[in-house]
Design an enzyme around this catalytic site. Structure first.
Site, PDB file in Angstrom:
ATOM      1  N   CYS A 133      -1.393  -3.657 -14.778  1.00  0.00           N
ATOM      2  CA  CYS A 133      -0.982  -4.461 -15.935  1.00  0.00           C
ATOM      3  C   CYS A 133      -1.664  -3.950 -17.203  1.00  0.00           C
ATOM      4  O   CYS A 133      -2.841  -4.230 -17.441  1.00  0.00           O
ATOM      5  CB  CYS A 133      -1.327  -5.928 -15.702  1.00  0.00           C
ATOM      6  SG  CYS A 133      -0.853  -7.005 -17.076  1.00  0.00           S
ATOM      7  N   CYS A 136      -2.632  -6.754 -19.660  1.00  0.00           N
ATOM      8  CA  CYS A 136      -3.785  -7.537 -19.201  1.00  0.00           C
ATOM      9  C   CYS A 136      -5.099  -6.800 -19.452  1.00  0.00           C
ATOM     10  O   CYS A 136      -6.088  -7.395 -19.887  1.00  0.00           O
ATOM     11  CB  CYS A 136      -3.674  -7.820 -17.700  1.00  0.00           C
ATOM     12  SG  CYS A 136      -2.162  -8.622 -17.175  1.00  0.00           S
ATOM     13  N   ASP A 137      -5.106  -5.508 -19.157  1.00  0.00           N
ATOM     14  CA  ASP A 137      -6.365  -4.772 -19.101  1.00  0.00           C
ATOM     15  C   ASP A 137      -6.506  -3.645 -20.117  1.00  0.00           C
ATOM     16  O   ASP A 137      -7.577  -3.038 -20.229  1.00  0.00           O
ATOM     17  CB  ASP A 137      -6.548  -4.184 -17.691  1.00  0.00           C
ATOM     18  CG  ASP A 137      -6.549  -5.254 -16.615  1.00  0.00           C
ATOM     19  OD1 ASP A 137      -7.093  -6.342 -16.880  1.00  0.00           O
ATOM     20  OD2 ASP A 137      -5.997  -5.011 -15.531  1.00  0.00           O
TER      21      ASP A 137
END
Length: 313
Positions: A133, A136-137
């Site tokens: 992701c 997300c990261d």
């Protein structure tokens, strides 16, 4: 007794909920343990949904969907479903908390999950530098170099997203051509801080107690390249989330193909009367939000007809 139980809260499930309730079913519950929205909420940019223009993230795109559905009476039960079974004409929804709900019809929209690429160290370092992701990261690697593994639309789109944050992105693909849309491929090739490493396969990701420190990549000539990066993002497809259809004797409630995709007809009907499947989990799904939403609408319309005929016969 529910008129319709919807399992999964992504684009297919939410659309099914809106059409089912707006179409006249009075007791419709969507079972989704987390926040509704589905896997698309992790996407960095939506640019191919009709009517949506400008840079819109998956999270922003999905934000108004639940409220729209609930306006027509869709209920959301935040609990995981372990299994769906059928006894006679009634479906049973076996929930994680030990309770069971009953329903006349069921629409399964549990989607799919990112597949692991399978190279050494991937599982051990997942969450410590290995990710599926970018939205997300990606922030954790601002100004740093990262590697992306994959050659489809998702891999290239996320590589473009990471290129806006990171100093450099190494895009590793096992072939010399991409499966992504021509427009996306062209944007990647024109990005100055994306380096294409083609005809190459990741062999091993390695690191220390702090996380990932590098990735070994093997080219078609057999040469091993050591890429020093703190982050590796893999986008190599998805596995079908069909576990809730597995019965106590390990058989499936309905037919699935060799890939685990639920076999449905053009109306999203399975051979089990009253059971429908929609979105990424069904046979030959295009894996697109607009298609998942269309599936959900079709399944809901069929569920309405099924329930109406059953209760009024």
């Amino acid at each position: 007794m529910l008129d319709c139980a919807i399992i999964g809260g992504g684009p297919a499930g939410l659309t099914a909920g809106m059409y089912a309730t707006r179409g006249g079913l009075e007791n419709v519950v969507m079972f989704e343990k987390g926040m509704p929205g589905g896997q698309i909420t992790q996407s960095s940019e939506i640019e191919n949904y009709p009517g949506v223009t400008g840079e819109v993230s998956g999270m922003e795109f999905m934000m108004p969907w639940p409220a729209q559905c609930q306006k027509f009476g869709l209920k959301h039960e935040m609990v995981a479903v372990n299994r769906v079974s059928k006894e006679g004409e009634i479906f049973k929804i076996h929930k994680e908390d030990g309770t069971i709900s009953q329903a006349h019809s069921v629409i399964v929209c549990t989607g799919s999950s990112p597949r692991r690429a399978g190279f050494a160290g991937e599982d051990e370092l997942f969450g410590r530098g290995v990710s599926t992701c970018a939205t997300c990261d990606g922030f954790f690697y601002k100004g740093k170099e990262v590697a992306v593994v994959g050659g489809g639309d998702t891999a290239l789109e996320e590589a473009l997203y990471l290129a806006k944050i990171c100093s450099k992105v190494y895009l590793i693909h096992r072939r010399d051509s991409f499966r992504a849309s021509p427009n996306t491929v062209e944007r990647v090739k024109n990005a100055q801080n994306i380096e294409l490493i083609l005809n190459s396969i990741p062999q091993e990701v390695y690191g220390d107690n702090m996380g990932v420190t590098g990735l070994l990549v093997k080219g078609d000539s057999g040469e091993i390249r050591d890429i020093k990066v703190p982050g590796v993002f893999t986008f190599v497809g998805n596995d079908v989330n069909n576990q809730i259809l597995i019965q106590e004797d390990d058989s499936f409630l309905c037919d699935v193909n060799k890939h685990g995709e639920v076999i449905v007809d053009i109306s999203m009907r399975t051979p089990v009367h009253g059971l429908f499947a929609a979105g990424d989990m069904r046979l030959s799904a295009p894996k697109q939000v607009v298609s998942a939403a269309g599936d959900g609408a079709v399944a809901a319309l069929q569920a309405i007809s099924y329930v109406d005929e059953k209760l009024n016969s």
